[in-house]
Design a protein around this motif. Structure first.
Motif, PDB file in Angstrom:
ATOM      1  N   SER A   4       0.181 -59.716  27.133  1.00 57.66           N
ATOM      2  CA  SER A   4      -0.462 -58.483  26.818  1.00 57.66           C
ATOM      3  C   SER A   4      -1.266 -58.701  25.634  1.00 57.66           C
ATOM      4  O   SER A   4      -1.688 -59.949  25.334  1.00 57.66           O
ATOM      5  CB  SER A   4       0.874 -57.695  25.887  1.00 57.66           C
ATOM      6  N   ASN A   5      -1.890 -57.768  25.115  1.00 59.81           N
ATOM      7  CA  ASN A   5      -2.965 -58.118  24.151  1.00 59.81           C
ATOM      8  C   ASN A   5      -2.565 -57.175  22.827  1.00 59.81           C
ATOM      9  O   ASN A   5      -1.432 -56.904  22.918  1.00 59.81           O
ATOM     10  CB  ASN A   5      -4.448 -57.568  24.626  1.00 59.81           C
ATOM     11  N   PRO A   6      -3.334 -57.047  21.766  1.00 59.79           N
ATOM     12  CA  PRO A   6      -2.938 -56.318  20.552  1.00 59.79           C
ATOM     13  C   PRO A   6      -2.361 -54.858  20.893  1.00 59.79           C
ATOM     14  O   PRO A   6      -1.819 -54.394  19.896  1.00 59.79           O
ATOM     15  CB  PRO A   6      -4.390 -56.248  19.792  1.00 59.79           C
ATOM     16  N   VAL A 190       3.673 -70.835  15.952  1.00 58.67           N
ATOM     17  CA  VAL A 190       3.748 -69.844  16.607  1.00 58.67           C
ATOM     18  C   VAL A 190       5.388 -69.458  16.489  1.00 58.67           C
ATOM     19  O   VAL A 190       5.965 -69.886  17.456  1.00 58.67           O
ATOM     20  CB  VAL A 190       3.017 -69.727  17.903  1.00 58.67           C
ATOM     21  N   ASN A 191       5.893 -68.656  15.726  1.00 58.94           N
ATOM     22  CA  ASN A 191       7.171 -68.483  15.608  1.00 58.94           C
ATOM     23  C   ASN A 191       7.299 -66.941  15.625  1.00 58.94           C
ATOM     24  O   ASN A 191       6.458 -66.296  15.668  1.00 58.94           O
ATOM     25  CB  ASN A 191       8.073 -68.853  14.404  1.00 58.94           C
ATOM     26  N   ARG A 192       8.645 -66.360  15.417  1.00 63.13           N
ATOM     27  CA  ARG A 192       8.848 -65.042  15.511  1.00 63.13           C
ATOM     28  C   ARG A 192       8.253 -64.195  14.273  1.00 63.13           C
ATOM     29  O   ARG A 192       7.764 -63.044  14.613  1.00 63.13           O
ATOM     30  CB  ARG A 192      10.502 -64.742  15.513  1.00 63.13           C
ATOM     31  N   ARG A 193       8.334 -65.116  13.321  1.00 60.03           N
ATOM     32  CA  ARG A 193       7.731 -64.408  11.797  1.00 60.03           C
ATOM     33  C   ARG A 193       6.156 -64.089  12.159  1.00 60.03           C
ATOM     34  O   ARG A 193       5.680 -63.036  11.995  1.00 60.03           O
ATOM     35  CB  ARG A 193       8.004 -65.145  10.792  1.00 60.03           C
ATOM     36  N   PHE A 194       5.413 -65.123  12.749  1.00 57.43           N
ATOM     37  CA  PHE A 194       4.102 -65.114  12.922  1.00 57.43           C
ATOM     38  C   PHE A 194       3.809 -63.898  14.071  1.00 57.43           C
ATOM     39  O   PHE A 194       3.022 -63.153  13.856  1.00 57.43           O
ATOM     40  CB  PHE A 194       3.571 -66.540  13.681  1.00 57.43           C
ATOM     41  N   ALA A 195       4.397 -63.785  15.113  1.00 54.77           N
ATOM     42  CA  ALA A 195       4.589 -62.818  16.212  1.00 54.77           C
ATOM     43  C   ALA A 195       4.672 -61.148  15.676  1.00 54.77           C
ATOM     44  O   ALA A 195       4.123 -60.259  15.799  1.00 54.77           O
ATOM     45  CB  ALA A 195       5.510 -62.955  17.431  1.00 54.77           C
ATOM     46  N   GLY A 196       5.580 -61.266  14.934  1.00 51.89           N
ATOM     47  CA  GLY A 196       5.839 -60.002  13.985  1.00 51.89           C
ATOM     48  C   GLY A 196       4.981 -59.516  12.949  1.00 51.89           C
ATOM     49  O   GLY A 196       4.615 -58.448  13.251  1.00 51.89           O
ATOM     50  N   PHE A 197       4.293 -60.450  12.342  1.00 52.08           N
ATOM     51  CA  PHE A 197       3.235 -60.142  11.480  1.00 52.08           C
ATOM     52  C   PHE A 197       1.698 -59.801  12.350  1.00 52.08           C
ATOM     53  O   PHE A 197       1.369 -58.811  11.901  1.00 52.08           O
ATOM     54  CB  PHE A 197       2.736 -61.451  10.499  1.00 52.08           C
ATOM     55  N   VAL A 198       1.771 -60.551  13.471  1.00 49.53           N
ATOM     56  CA  VAL A 198       0.458 -60.282  13.947  1.00 49.53           C
ATOM     57  C   VAL A 198       0.548 -58.709  14.922  1.00 49.53           C
ATOM     58  O   VAL A 198      -0.350 -57.985  14.777  1.00 49.53           O
ATOM     59  CB  VAL A 198       0.392 -61.099  15.043  1.00 49.53           C
ATOM     60  N   MET A 199       1.878 -58.542  15.234  1.00 48.03           N
ATOM     61  CA  MET A 199       2.046 -57.222  15.999  1.00 48.03           C
ATOM     62  C   MET A 199       1.842 -56.046  15.155  1.00 48.03           C
ATOM     63  O   MET A 199       1.384 -55.070  15.303  1.00 48.03           O
ATOM     64  CB  MET A 199       3.502 -57.215  16.657  1.00 48.03           C
ATOM     65  N   ALA A 200       2.518 -56.345  13.679  1.00 44.80           N
ATOM     66  CA  ALA A 200       2.482 -55.148  12.722  1.00 44.80           C
ATOM     67  C   ALA A 200       0.848 -54.743  12.417  1.00 44.80           C
ATOM     68  O   ALA A 200       0.565 -53.936  12.159  1.00 44.80           O
ATOM     69  CB  ALA A 200       3.081 -55.778  11.444  1.00 44.80           C
ATOM     70  N   ALA A 201       0.019 -56.108  12.248  1.00 48.67           N
ATOM     71  CA  ALA A 201      -1.256 -55.947  11.766  1.00 48.67           C
ATOM     72  C   ALA A 201      -2.025 -55.163  12.831  1.00 48.67           C
ATOM     73  O   ALA A 201      -3.027 -54.478  12.538  1.00 48.67           O
ATOM     74  CB  ALA A 201      -1.642 -57.362  11.419  1.00 48.67           C
ATOM     75  N   ALA A 202      -1.667 -55.769  14.125  1.00 45.61           N
ATOM     76  CA  ALA A 202      -2.597 -55.008  15.207  1.00 45.61           C
ATOM     77  C   ALA A 202      -2.298 -53.686  15.181  1.00 45.61           C
ATOM     78  O   ALA A 202      -3.201 -52.720  15.543  1.00 45.61           O
ATOM     79  CB  ALA A 202      -2.221 -55.860  16.624  1.00 45.61           C
ATOM     80  N   LEU A 203      -1.132 -53.200  15.225  1.00 46.23           N
ATOM     81  CA  LEU A 203      -0.585 -51.715  15.269  1.00 46.23           C
ATOM     82  C   LEU A 203      -1.374 -50.927  14.153  1.00 46.23           C
ATOM     83  O   LEU A 203      -1.962 -49.938  14.429  1.00 46.23           O
ATOM     84  CB  LEU A 203       0.964 -51.646  15.163  1.00 46.23           C
ATOM     85  N   GLY A 204      -1.292 -51.471  13.135  1.00 42.62           N
ATOM     86  CA  GLY A 204      -2.025 -50.959  12.027  1.00 42.62           C
ATOM     87  C   GLY A 204      -3.384 -50.673  12.156  1.00 42.62           C
ATOM     88  O   GLY A 204      -4.277 -49.703  11.882  1.00 42.62           O
ATOM     89  N   PHE A 205      -4.141 -51.647  12.757  1.00 39.76           N
ATOM     90  CA  PHE A 205      -5.542 -51.698  13.241  1.00 39.76           C
ATOM     91  C   PHE A 205      -5.612 -50.629  14.216  1.00 39.76           C
ATOM     92  O   PHE A 205      -6.740 -50.045  14.043  1.00 39.76           O
ATOM     93  CB  PHE A 205      -5.977 -53.256  13.585  1.00 39.76           C
ATOM     94  N   VAL A 206      -5.213 -50.768  14.974  1.00 41.21           N
ATOM     95  CA  VAL A 206      -5.216 -49.736  16.303  1.00 41.21           C
ATOM     96  C   VAL A 206      -5.105 -48.216  15.659  1.00 41.21           C
ATOM     97  O   VAL A 206      -5.873 -47.449  16.116  1.00 41.21           O
ATOM     98  CB  VAL A 206      -4.180 -50.127  17.392  1.00 41.21           C
ATOM     99  N   LEU A 207      -3.982 -48.079  15.058  1.00 36.52           N
ATOM    100  CA  LEU A 207      -3.969 -46.863  14.488  1.00 36.52           C
ATOM    101  C   LEU A 207      -5.194 -45.990  13.595  1.00 36.52           C
ATOM    102  O   LEU A 207      -5.597 -45.051  13.486  1.00 36.52           O
ATOM    103  CB  LEU A 207      -2.821 -46.509  13.698  1.00 36.52           C
ATOM    104  N   LEU A 208      -5.559 -47.246  12.571  1.00 34.69           N
ATOM    105  CA  LEU A 208      -6.859 -46.861  11.989  1.00 34.69           C
ATOM    106  C   LEU A 208      -7.959 -46.380  12.833  1.00 34.69           C
ATOM    107  O   LEU A 208      -8.679 -45.841  12.385  1.00 34.69           O
ATOM    108  CB  LEU A 208      -7.202 -47.961  11.043  1.00 34.69           C
ATOM    109  N   MET A 209      -8.240 -47.265  13.884  1.00 33.80           N
ATOM    110  CA  MET A 209      -9.288 -47.040  14.564  1.00 33.80           C
ATOM    111  C   MET A 209      -9.091 -45.734  15.578  1.00 33.80           C
ATOM    112  O   MET A 209     -10.100 -45.009  15.652  1.00 33.80           O
ATOM    113  CB  MET A 209      -9.541 -48.024  15.650  1.00 33.80           C
TER     114      MET A 209
END
Length: 296
Positions: A4-6, A190-209
């Motif tokens: 998947s992607n962001p 690349v651990n669970r914390r890293f994945a969770g942070f990236v997914m949260a950041a990407a979700l916020g980014f997409v919603l703002l766009m």
């Protein structure tokens, strides 16, 4: 393994010991976690072990999974990714050459690009929610996405910044090489914390766009200004960094899939995920270059 992607969800990150794994089997001396946290999705492989078992073998004596017919290999991933990207590049080149973007035809060409982009997005969503890879669906996505990128690149290159497409390609290649090096050297954890942070950041980014797009459609101009000026540059850089983070997740999923003996058809999902991420990075680079040149 699910690619998947962001904008799409991921699976496979099950432990937080520095690196991610596919519900990794416990190491020697560790507690049994298979029943509590789930099982290896490729448990039919009797050699399924920690993806980093070779590194840990001296300490834990963990065996390695030998090559097995019908299992995904790195060569499979490379070949499928090359095929998917090849289709995308060919259709992008054809769209660039055959769809004129002069002022008299730009609206028609732009409409074709938007239509191709929407079809590609729908195909990507369908594949992302399928449990198994569909090579025809993935290649169709690459073809339509190529048309979209070809026309968009031609417009930016012709009317905004000459050479922008090549600069975006070089930037994407540089990010890919840098993340691959950082991943192989284990500079990225690349651990669970890293994945969770990236997914949260990407979700916020997409919603703002999306909010910015709605304001632009109903209010005109650039909406909230997230895609122009200083704000546009900042969000363009954030978009590239998010793409780099998802590349690291893609690399980890490929490594885990090979270590766990994933079926060979899973290499198509790996190719799909890598293509999605590279398209994301290229698009952000192209947009960033356009903004920088429009501010000159």
């Amino acid at each position: 393994m699910r690619s998947s992607n962001p904008v799409f969800s991921r699976r496979g990150f099950s432990r937080d010991n520095g690196y991610a794994g596919f519900n990794t089997a416990p190491q020697a001396g560790g507690a049994a976690v298979g029943t509590q946290q789930g099982a290896n999705p490729y448990a039919q492989n009797p050699y399924a072990q920690n993806p980093y078992a070779q590194q840990d073998a001296a300490q834990y004596g963990a065996p390695q999974a030998p090559a097995s017919a019908g299992r995904m290999t790195m060569d499979d991933v490379i070949m499928r990714t090359a095929t998917t990207l090849g289709v995308l590049i060919v259709t992008a080149a054809l769209a660039w050459a055959l769809l004129p973007v002069d002022m008299g035809n730009i609206n028609r060409s732009y409409g074709i690009a938007i239509g191709a982009g929407l079809i590609g997005f729908v195909l990507a969503m369908v594949q992302s929610f399928k449990r198994k890879a569909s090579p025809a669906l993935i290649l169709a996505y690459a073809a339509f996405e190529g048309v979209f990128l070809g026309v968009l690149s031609s417009i930016v290159d012709t009317h905004i910044a000459s050479g922008a497409a090549m600069q975006a390609v070089l930037g994407t290649m540089a990010v890919f090489a840098a993340v691959l090096l950082a991943y192989k050297m284990r500079w990225i954890r690349v651990n669970r914390r890293f994945a969770g942070f990236v997914m949260a950041a990407a979700l916020g980014f997409v919603l703002l766009m999306m909010v910015n797009m709605l304001f632009a459609v109903f209010g005109g101009g650039d909406g909230l200004g997230f895609r122009s000026g200083g704000m546009g540059i900042m969000f363009g850089i954030i978009g590239v960094l998010l793409g780099a983070c998802f590349l690291a997740l893609d690399f980890k999923q490929v490594e885990d899939g090979i270590a766990y003996g994933a079926p060979r058809e899973e290499s198509w999902l790996a190719a799909f995920g890598l293509t999605l991420t590279l398209v994301w990075i290229y698009t952000e680079f192209l947009r960033l270059i356009a903004i920088l040149n429009s501010n000159d």
